[in-house]
Design a protein around this motif. Structure first.
Motif, PDB file in Angstrom:
ATOM      1  N   ALA A   1      -0.945  12.138   1.067  1.00  0.00           N
ATOM      2  CA  ALA A   1      -0.951  10.725   1.468  1.00  0.00           C
ATOM      3  C   ALA A   1      -1.381  10.650   2.917  1.00  0.00           C
ATOM      4  O   ALA A   1      -1.437  11.663   3.619  1.00  0.00           O
ATOM      5  CB  ALA A   1       0.429  10.109   1.306  1.00  0.00           C
ATOM      6  N   ARG A   2      -1.662   9.460   3.378  1.00  0.00           N
ATOM      7  CA  ARG A   2      -2.062   9.322   4.780  1.00  0.00           C
ATOM      8  C   ARG A   2      -0.870   9.438   5.711  1.00  0.00           C
ATOM      9  O   ARG A   2      -1.016   9.766   6.876  1.00  0.00           O
ATOM     10  CB  ARG A   2      -2.774   7.983   4.982  1.00  0.00           C
ATOM     11  CG  ARG A   2      -4.099   7.926   4.218  1.00  0.00           C
ATOM     12  CD  ARG A   2      -4.995   6.866   4.735  1.00  0.00           C
ATOM     13  NE  ARG A   2      -5.477   7.166   6.075  1.00  0.00           N
ATOM     14  CZ  ARG A   2      -6.163   6.314   6.815  1.00  0.00           C
ATOM     15  NH1 ARG A   2      -6.453   5.123   6.323  1.00  0.00           N
ATOM     16  NH2 ARG A   2      -6.560   6.644   8.029  1.00  0.00           N
ATOM     17  N   ARG A   3       0.314   9.164   5.180  1.00  0.00           N
ATOM     18  CA  ARG A   3       1.498   9.205   6.025  1.00  0.00           C
ATOM     19  C   ARG A   3       2.742   9.217   5.157  1.00  0.00           C
ATOM     20  O   ARG A   3       2.706   8.739   4.028  1.00  0.00           O
ATOM     21  CB  ARG A   3       1.518   7.938   6.895  1.00  0.00           C
ATOM     22  CG  ARG A   3       2.210   8.112   8.215  1.00  0.00           C
ATOM     23  CD  ARG A   3       1.337   8.874   9.149  1.00  0.00           C
ATOM     24  NE  ARG A   3       2.061   9.159  10.385  1.00  0.00           N
ATOM     25  CZ  ARG A   3       1.607   9.979  11.309  1.00  0.00           C
ATOM     26  NH1 ARG A   3       0.444  10.569  11.148  1.00  0.00           N
ATOM     27  NH2 ARG A   3       2.296  10.202  12.400  1.00  0.00           N
TER      28      ARG A   3
ATOM     29  N   THR B   1       0.824  -1.212   0.000  1.00  0.00           N
ATOM     30  CA  THR B   1       0.000   0.000   0.000  1.00  0.00           C
ATOM     31  C   THR B   1       0.862   1.268   0.000  1.00  0.00           C
ATOM     32  O   THR B   1       0.335   2.373  -0.062  1.00  0.00           O
ATOM     33  CB  THR B   1      -0.915   0.033   1.235  1.00  0.00           C
ATOM     34  OG1 THR B   1      -0.112  -0.210   2.398  1.00  0.00           O
ATOM     35  CG2 THR B   1      -2.005  -1.015   1.137  1.00  0.00           C
ATOM     36  N   ALA B   2       2.172   1.091   0.087  1.00  0.00           N
ATOM     37  CA  ALA B   2       3.076   2.240   0.143  1.00  0.00           C
ATOM     38  C   ALA B   2       3.926   2.309  -1.120  1.00  0.00           C
ATOM     39  O   ALA B   2       4.144   1.306  -1.791  1.00  0.00           O
ATOM     40  CB  ALA B   2       3.988   2.126   1.360  1.00  0.00           C
TER      41      ALA B   2
ATOM     42  N   ALA C   1      10.561   1.293   6.015  1.00  0.00           N
ATOM     43  CA  ALA C   1       9.452   2.166   5.626  1.00  0.00           C
ATOM     44  C   ALA C   1       8.784   2.854   6.811  1.00  0.00           C
ATOM     45  O   ALA C   1       7.862   3.641   6.603  1.00  0.00           O
ATOM     46  CB  ALA C   1       8.405   1.355   4.853  1.00  0.00           C
ATOM     47  N   TYR C   2       9.230   2.568   8.033  1.00  0.00           N
ATOM     48  CA  TYR C   2       8.566   3.129   9.201  1.00  0.00           C
ATOM     49  C   TYR C   2       9.509   4.013   9.991  1.00  0.00           C
ATOM     50  O   TYR C   2      10.726   3.808   9.996  1.00  0.00           O
ATOM     51  CB  TYR C   2       8.051   2.015  10.122  1.00  0.00           C
ATOM     52  CG  TYR C   2       7.095   1.042   9.487  1.00  0.00           C
ATOM     53  CD1 TYR C   2       6.326   1.408   8.386  1.00  0.00           C
ATOM     54  CD2 TYR C   2       6.950  -0.250   9.973  1.00  0.00           C
ATOM     55  CE1 TYR C   2       5.448   0.515   7.801  1.00  0.00           C
ATOM     56  CE2 TYR C   2       6.072  -1.154   9.395  1.00  0.00           C
ATOM     57  CZ  TYR C   2       5.329  -0.758   8.302  1.00  0.00           C
ATOM     58  OH  TYR C   2       4.457  -1.644   7.717  1.00  0.00           O
TER      59      TYR C   2
ATOM     60  N   PRO D   1      -0.783   6.802  -0.779  1.00  0.00           N
ATOM     61  CA  PRO D   1      -0.857   8.101  -1.465  1.00  0.00           C
ATOM     62  C   PRO D   1      -2.218   8.295  -2.119  1.00  0.00           C
ATOM     63  O   PRO D   1      -2.867   7.323  -2.531  1.00  0.00           O
ATOM     64  CB  PRO D   1       0.252   8.011  -2.511  1.00  0.00           C
ATOM     65  CG  PRO D   1       0.465   6.555  -2.726  1.00  0.00           C
ATOM     66  CD  PRO D   1       0.151   5.886  -1.421  1.00  0.00           C
ATOM     67  N   GLN D   2      -2.602   9.580  -2.211  1.00  0.00           N
ATOM     68  CA  GLN D   2      -3.904   9.885  -2.809  1.00  0.00           C
ATOM     69  C   GLN D   2      -3.932   9.486  -4.287  1.00  0.00           C
ATOM     70  O   GLN D   2      -4.892   8.909  -4.764  1.00  0.00           O
ATOM     71  CB  GLN D   2      -4.173  11.382  -2.680  1.00  0.00           C
ATOM     72  CG  GLN D   2      -5.608  11.726  -2.415  1.00  0.00           C
ATOM     73  CD  GLN D   2      -5.738  13.164  -1.935  1.00  0.00           C
ATOM     74  OE1 GLN D   2      -5.160  14.077  -2.512  1.00  0.00           O
ATOM     75  NE2 GLN D   2      -6.483  13.365  -0.872  1.00  0.00           N
TER      76      GLN D   2
END
Lengths: 172, 186
Positions: A94-96, A64-65, B60-61, A155-156
């Motif tokens: 994006a959400r994060r 999802t990233a 990624a975190y 991401p949007q």
């Protein structure tokens, strides 16, 4: 016979290492200094993209990233631990997001969207430096080739090119 | 003729080495490195990761995010993962030991912050054929009880990631995620 087998093992090993280092990533559209991890699980390069992380003992970023890496500044010079760099720009919607500098075993320094201090216009400035500096900072490890990574979570515009921040060398 | 033989031997060895390095070696390498980072006795239990462990394992975190991980081993049977998460953004992912992500869930997809997933190994092709013959073709009917995930490998990791919106909320987020479990189905 032994020579053919040894040469075959060497060729297979070198080609595998080379493809894991290079084929699992592609240049980001319009920003070739950033390399994006090929994330489609059914892409022929998927095993190489997974292998890049797995061989370092790291968990691949979730599907999802979108995950980007670079080892150079905007002028194409390799990042160096004795220099000060400024990463600046507006983060994609994006959400994060999370940013990290790595070298050797795992990430040496990380910064998440919730920890960062933003400019009044919503943009971001992060300094990469071995020495303390005011504001957002990621400490560069004292290794020969540090890598900057940026992960955009959910991401949007998932399938479109993303506008990513630049990396300017301030001084060495 | 002799040259062709050596060329074929060279190519066969190169292809076998390449495939082994890309497809099989990473799994063994990854498992041992995760074990080194997590310590002995880290199988089949939900563990809260320290900042150093997050930085070591997850590129990624952010190291300050809350990450819980279960190293599952399905050789003794299916596992059940129950997650109790705070409101807000989180992701739940299941990876095989070779790094392939086989399951992904976010708060937006789940619509709730507590869920249970039954994790089992997918039957191999021979077992599927045998099951289909035994059950008259009904073997692949999906059970409607809860969420079920089948993974092609018997080992891997399940990961809960909760990014912290502000460092002052880390303690409460950590306390909420700590109630998540990973245990063998009894």
């Amino acid at each position: 016979m032994i020579f053919a087998i040894v040469a075959g093992v060497a060729a297979g090993w070198i080609s595998a290492v080379s493809l894991i280092e290079n084929y699992g990533f592609e240049a980001a559209a319009g920003q070739p200094q950033w390399k994006e991890r090929r994330s489609a699980a059914d892409h022929p390069a998927a095993p190489y993209a997974f292998g890049y992380f797995i061989n370092q003992g790291q968990v691949p970023p979730p599907l999802t990233a979108r995950h980007f890496v670079r080892g150079t500044d905007d002028e194409g010079s390799n990042l160096r631990p004795e220099c000060l760099y400024e990463v600046s720009g507006t983060m994609p919607s994006a959400r994060r997001w999370s940013m990290a500098v790595s070298g050797g075993e795992g990430s040496a320094a990380t910064l998440g969207a919730g920890e960062a201090i933003y400019e009044p216009d919503g943009s971001l400035r992060v300094f990469l430096s071995a020495q303390p500096v005011p504001g957002n900072r990621l400490a560069i490890p004292a290794v020969s080739a540090p890598i900057l990574s940026l992960t955009i979570h959910d991401p949007q515009d998932a399938g479109k090119p993303l506008a990513l921040p630049g990396v300017k060398r301030v001084r060495c | 003729m002799g040259r062709l033989y050596w060329l074929l031997l060279f190519m066969a060895t190169a292809i076998a080495t390449h495939a082994a390095y890309v497809l099989y070696y990473p799994g063994y390498n990854f498992d041992s490195k995760v074990a080194a980072a997590m310590g002995d006795g880290s199988h089949n239990k939900m563990m809260m990761l320290s900042a150093a462990q997050v930085a070591r394992l997850f590129p990624a975190y952010s190291a300050n995010d809350v990450v819980a991980m279960c190293r599952y081993d399905l050789t003794q049977g299916p596992m059940q993962i129950s997650a109790r998460l705070p409101r807000g953004y989180w992701t739940f992912s299941i990876f095989t030991v070779k790094g392939r992500q086989v399951y992904s869930l976010t708060d937006a997809q789940a619509g709730e912050s507590s869920f249970t997933v039954d994790l089992s190994q997918s039957p191999d092709i021979l077992a599927k054929i045998k099951g289909a013959l035994d059950d008259g073709g009904e073997a692949e009917a999906i059970s409607e009880v809860g969420w079920k995930v089948e993974t092609p490998e018997e080992k891997g990791i399940a990961v809960i990631w909760v990014p912290v919106a502000d460092p002052i909320f880390r303690g409460t987020t950590l306390a909420a995620v700590r109630n998540s479990t990973c245990q063998r189905v009894k």
